[in-house]
Structure formats: structure tokens, C-alpha cells
Design an enzyme around this catalytic site. Structure first.
Site, PDB file in Angstrom:
ATOM      1  N   ASP A 142       0.849  -1.191   0.000  1.00 39.35           N
ATOM      2  CA  ASP A 142       0.000   0.000   0.000  1.00 39.35           C
ATOM      3  C   ASP A 142       0.883   1.238   0.000  1.00 39.35           C
ATOM      4  OD1 ASP A 142      -2.487   1.279  -0.007  1.00 39.35           O
ATOM      5  OD2 ASP A 142      -2.446   1.560   2.157  1.00 39.35           O
ATOM      6  N   HIS A 149      -3.904  14.181   0.580  1.00 37.51           N
ATOM      7  CA  HIS A 149      -4.118  13.340   1.758  1.00 37.51           C
ATOM      8  C   HIS A 149      -2.939  13.435   2.728  1.00 37.51           C
ATOM      9  CE1 HIS A 149      -5.127   9.939   4.294  1.00 37.51           C
ATOM     10  NE2 HIS A 149      -3.984   9.338   3.969  1.00 37.51           N
ATOM     11  N   GLU A 215     -10.466   3.953   3.574  1.00 38.84           N
ATOM     12  CA  GLU A 215      -9.492   4.651   2.746  1.00 38.84           C
ATOM     13  C   GLU A 215      -9.872   4.416   1.288  1.00 38.84           C
ATOM     14  OE1 GLU A 215      -5.487   5.136   5.454  1.00 38.84           O
ATOM     15  OE2 GLU A 215      -5.449   3.699   3.787  1.00 38.84           O
ATOM     16  N   GLU A 217      -9.219   4.166  -2.257  1.00 38.44           N
ATOM     17  CA  GLU A 217      -8.015   3.935  -3.052  1.00 38.44           C
ATOM     18  C   GLU A 217      -8.378   3.233  -4.361  1.00 38.44           C
ATOM     19  OE1 GLU A 217      -4.620   2.219  -1.132  1.00 38.44           O
ATOM     20  OE2 GLU A 217      -5.289   2.784   0.888  1.00 38.44           O
ATOM     21  N   ASP A 249      -8.911   0.288   1.905  1.00 36.41           N
ATOM     22  CA  ASP A 249      -7.982  -0.237   2.908  1.00 36.41           C
ATOM     23  C   ASP A 249      -8.480   0.215   4.280  1.00 36.41           C
ATOM     24  OD1 ASP A 249      -5.744  -1.688   3.694  1.00 36.41           O
ATOM     25  OD2 ASP A 249      -4.506   0.105   3.813  1.00 36.41           O
ATOM     26  N   ARG A 253      -7.953   3.778  13.203  1.00 38.41           N
ATOM     27  CA  ARG A 253      -7.107   4.951  13.443  1.00 38.41           C
ATOM     28  C   ARG A 253      -6.536   5.012  14.855  1.00 38.41           C
ATOM     29  NH1 ARG A 253      -5.780   6.170   8.352  1.00 38.41           N
ATOM     30  NH2 ARG A 253      -7.572   6.771   7.101  1.00 38.41           N
ATOM     31  N   GLN A 256      -3.873   2.419  15.071  1.00 40.56           N
ATOM     32  CA  GLN A 256      -2.759   2.884  14.241  1.00 40.56           C
ATOM     33  C   GLN A 256      -1.936   3.956  14.954  1.00 40.56           C
ATOM     34  OE1 GLN A 256      -4.055   4.463  10.480  1.00 40.56           O
ATOM     35  NE2 GLN A 256      -1.994   4.982   9.786  1.00 40.56           N
ATOM     36  N   TYR A 260       2.050   2.806  15.208  1.00 42.44           N
ATOM     37  CA  TYR A 260       2.767   3.042  13.954  1.00 42.44           C
ATOM     38  C   TYR A 260       4.201   3.540  14.118  1.00 42.44           C
ATOM     39  CZ  TYR A 260       2.540   8.192  13.737  1.00 42.44           C
ATOM     40  OH  TYR A 260       2.721   9.533  13.957  1.00 42.44           O
ATOM     41  N   LYS A 269      -4.163  -2.067  10.040  1.00 43.99           N
ATOM     42  CA  LYS A 269      -4.535  -2.149   8.633  1.00 43.99           C
ATOM     43  C   LYS A 269      -4.495  -3.585   8.093  1.00 43.99           C
ATOM     44  CE  LYS A 269      -3.108   2.510   7.257  1.00 43.99           C
ATOM     45  NZ  LYS A 269      -4.265   2.931   6.458  1.00 43.99           N
ATOM     46  N   THR A 273      -8.932  -5.612   3.743  1.00 39.70           N
ATOM     47  CA  THR A 273      -8.807  -4.710   2.608  1.00 39.70           C
ATOM     48  C   THR A 273      -9.781  -5.217   1.554  1.00 39.70           C
ATOM     49  OG1 THR A 273      -6.464  -4.259   3.042  1.00 39.70           O
ATOM     50  CG2 THR A 273      -7.276  -3.786   0.829  1.00 39.70           C
ATOM     51  N   GLU A 380      -9.961  12.649   7.587  1.00 40.10           N
ATOM     52  CA  GLU A 380      -9.784  13.988   7.026  1.00 40.10           C
ATOM     53  C   GLU A 380     -11.090  14.779   7.023  1.00 40.10           C
ATOM     54  OE1 GLU A 380      -7.190  13.775   3.262  1.00 40.10           O
ATOM     55  OE2 GLU A 380      -7.905  11.733   3.618  1.00 40.10           O
TER      56      GLU A 380
END
Length: 435
Positions: A142, A149, A215, A217, A249, A253, A256, A260, A269, A273, A380
Site C-alpha cells: 500500500d 491526503h 481509505e 483507493e 484499505d 485509526r 494505528q 505506527y 490495517k 482490505t 480527514e
């Protein structure tokens, strides 16, 4: 070579083509004769997964056509639960097959249409079919290639004046994801459990994700393998791409944010997916090729390619809130906005000698535009939950709730037709209870 066309396969993209499958000629059909995407399906008459092509509201069973001698390929190639074997035959064969199918389905050709028995066996209603994951996926990567973004996320969690990290404009940032949890559209998604560090807590807790996100994508499917130690040149990278899918995906949050640093996302993640079931070939997308955004600074030589390498794909996200019948569009954006192209992503991925295999999936990264209604994630559009999204049904969302369904759609708009991807959908189920 067909008169008036530079290559035989280009005739398949003629905007004037019409099919004897009448539903394919509707201006809002995702699957006109100019598309002919590949997928794997089964139905109540034949429960065995097999290869088909979408046109209008039906699926053409390629095995039936091959057994009737209408295709040069052996029928066994299409009696598979994945497209990998077909893809491995190579680009020349994909193109020849697509040209032949375009001819058979052309309104001017009676070769297939006049044989009612074969049509009855070969054409399966999409509404009566079950779609399967179209490819076996050896590996999944990914990327993080939307400047809008990345800027939003950087401004949200770091210094807004320096939202992009120094390396972002130099290399296509990415991470290796989890191929085993890639699922086809329509597969329910279970809310993940994980470690969450609450703001005022000394230590993390383990429990259900509280900030589940999507997400938006697109993904591409690798169509030609490379050898270990071999780099794929940017100018030739598209020769290694079979086609594209829509991709969600799903992201936890809160999990994450805690995990991360320092190595990037892991469990946040890896739980699911979702991809759309139909793979739209690069040949079908060729008329919609367009110029990518200007890149400054100029990429290093191994990441340079001449000409346009973006594709004009309109994208939408619909949210059907739990308990509601109608979905609401919550975002609109376009794939052409991506800063790093697919060719650059693949060239960089292999630049250190990493080999790729047929069926590998490469995600574009979240695709966002410049406005709040063009965001590819709720992170976002709600600014990490600070600005709730107010839905027409009276509900509001900061992140995804149990029972919500997210539906991604994408299409290229032609002159009187559209080349679409179908839906990429998933409904969220409650987390499993923990001990």
C-alpha cells in the site's frame, strides 16, 4: 491491423461501438463493450468459480465460448478460481482475447448472437451470480501517494507548515500490507480489536477499535513477474500491470496511532482490505490517460517517465448508515490527482531488487482532493472526529459505526459511454468479544 487504427486492440476502445447485449449500451452502464473487465464468478446453475467478462448486466462465461470453439484458448484456462493463469499467458494474449470478445459482442456480428443455445449457456445475469476475489494475491503493498491526503494528515498530527516529511516529494512512500486479508466486495468486515492508548491513560487498553475508517483507493494488479534482484524501469513499468480495481484499505485509526511508531501500521490495517470484483484492463483505460500533477523537485532519474501516466477516473464514496435504506454520497474525487504514478510506484518498489509476482496487489494510497467533500477518509473529512459529518437521514458520523456500509464507485467518462469498475462495498460487523 484494423484499418484506421494504430494497433488491432485499439478498435476495442472506439466510442461508436455498440453491443447486441442491449444493457451494455446504456450511457450509465459501468460495463459497455469498450470495457470488458475480467472477474471470477459462480452461480446457482454452476457453483464452480470460473472466469468471466462483464458486459452490461450479464457475465460472459469464457469457458463456454472456448468449449464451443469461439476462442483460441483452451477451456481449462477459464475453469479456474482465479485469473492468475490467464494473466500469466502474457500481454499479447490478453489483448488478443479482448479483441476477440469485442468482435463477438459487437452488434454487427451475429457469430455468437445467432446461436441461442450457446448464448443461453454463456450469458449469466450479474444479479444471479456470486463474485469471488479475482486473483490469488501473493503480496500486497500500500502506497501513500496523494499529496492532498498526506498534507491533511501531516497538518493534523504534525506542524501544518511542514505537513510533508522531507522524503515525501522524493520517493513513493509505501509499506507491505497483509495479502491474506484482502477480500472481495460484499464481504462483511469485522471491527478489529487492538491496543489503544487513551489520551490521559498511563498504559494502553485492549479492546474494540473506536475510530474505524475507510481509505478510498485504487489498486493495480501485477501482470508480469520480475526476477529477484531485477529492477523494473519506470518507462516500462506499465507493461507489468494487468489492470485496476477499486480498493478500500479499512483502517483502525486509534490502533494505528499507538502502534505506527517506529515501523508503521501493523494490526491497524491488517484486518481487511476490500477490492472490487472486476479488473479493468489498462487497455480499456487507455482513452482516459491524462497528465499527472507536476512534480517538484524533479524525481531522480530512475523515477522519470515521459508523457502522461495518470488516468481520469471519477471516484465516489457512499455511506449507508446502520438502519437506513438509502446511501448518501460523502466524497467525490479523482484518481488523476495522484502525485506519484503507478509506474513510479512499481519502479521504486523494485528498485532495490524486490521481485514482484503475477497477482500482486499495489494500493494507490488514500485519494483525496483539495476540499472537505473530496476527502478519501473520515479522518480527514471530520478532522479526526472534531467536525462530525451530518447525514441527510439525521444521523451524524465521526467514524464508521457497526452496521454501516461503505460503497466505493469509480468510472471513466467517455463520449456517450463510461468505463466503470462496479461497486466496492463492505458492511461493518461488531467486534468479537475478548476474554
Amino acid at each position: 491491423m484494423t484499418a484506421g487504427y494504430a494497433n488491432d486492440w485499439e478498435v476495442t476502445n472506439d466510442a461508436k461501438l455498440r453491443s447486441w447485449v442491449e444493457s451494455a449500451n446504456a450511457s450509465d452502464s459501468d460495463f459497455p463493450i469498450q470495457n470488458l473487465p475480467f472477474g471470477v464468478f459462480s452461480d446457482s446453475v454452476n457453483a464452480s468459480p470460473r472466469v468471466g467478462v462483464a458486459i452490461g448486466d450479464v457475465i460472459v462465461d469464457l469457458g463456454v465460448l472456448a468449449r464451443e470453439g469461439l476462442l483460441v484458448q483452451d477451456a481449462d484456462l477459464f475453469a479456474r478460481s482465479s485469473l492468475n493463469a490467464l494473466i500469466e499467458t502474457g500481454r499479447t494474449q490478453w489483448r488478443a482475447l479482448r479483441v476477440r470478445l469485442s468482435s463477438l459482442l459487437d452488434a454487427r456480428n451475429t457469430e455468437l448472437r445467432a446461436n441461442a443455445d450457446v448464448c443461453q449457456r454463456a450469458l449469466v445475469g450479474q444479479a444471479d451470480a456470486c463474485m469471488h476475489r479475482p486473483v490469488d494475491i501473493p503480496g500486497y503493498t500500500d502506497f501513500y501517494s496523494s499529496r492532498e491526503h498526506a498534507t491533511n494528515v501531516g497538518a493534523m498530527f504534525r506542524d501544518p507548515k511542514n505537513a510533508l516529511l522531507p522524503n515525501w516529494l522524493e520517493i513513493p512512500i509505501g509499506y507491505n500490507g497483509r495479502a491474506s486479508s484482502v477480500v472481495v466486495s460484499g464481504t462483511p468486515v469485522t471491527r478489529p480489536n487492538g491496543q489503544i492508548k487513551l489520551p490521559d491513560a498511563e498504559r494502553p487498553i485492549f479492546g474494540a477499535c473506536r475510530k474505524l475508517d475507510l481509505e478510498l483507493e485504487m489498486g493495480f494488479i501485477v501482470g508480469a513477474s520480475s526476477a529477484l534482484g531485477e529492477a523494473i524501469a519506470c518507462e516500462r513499468a506499465e507493461d507489468h500491470i494487468f489492470g485496476m480495481v477499486l480498493l478500500n484499505d479499512w483502517s483502525a485509526r486509534d490502533i494505528q496511532q499507538w502502534e505506527y511508531v517506529p515501523l508503521g501500521p501493523f494490526n491497524s490495517k491488517a484486518f481487511a482490505t476490500t477490492i472490487s470484483p472486476w479488473i479493468v484492463t489498462l487497455d480499456a483505460l487507455e482513452p482516459f490517460r491524462c497528465q499527472q500533477p507536476e512534480q517538484s523537485p524533479q524525481p531522480l532519474p530512475y523515477l522519470r517517465h515521459a508523457g502522461p501516466h495518470a488516468f481520469d477516473v471519477a471516484l465516489e464514496v457512499d455511506l449507508r448508515a446502520a438502519g437506513e435504506q438509502q446511501a448518501q454520497t460523502i466524497s467525490r474525487t479523482n484518481f488523476r490527482l495522484m502525485y506519484w504514478t503507478m509506474a513510479q510506484q512499481l519502479a521504486h518498489h523494485t528498485s532495490g531488487g524486490c521481485n514482484v509476482r503475477v497477482g500482486d496487489l499495489m494500493g494507490s494510497g488514500t485519494i483525496s482532493g483539495e476540499t472537505s467533500d473530496a476527502c478519501g477518509s473520515l479522518l480527514e473529512s471530520t478532522w479526526n472526529g472534531q467536525r462530525p459529518l451530518h447525514l441527510a437521514c439525521g444521523q451524524e458520523r465521526t467514524f464508521i459505526e457497526d452496521g454501516d456500509e461503505l460503497i466505493l464507485r469509480g468510472w471513466c467518462q467517455g463520449d456517450g459511454y463510461r468505463v466503470g469498475f462496479g461497486a466496492c462495498a463492505g458492511q461493518v460487523l461488531p467486534a468479537k468479544e475478548t476474554a
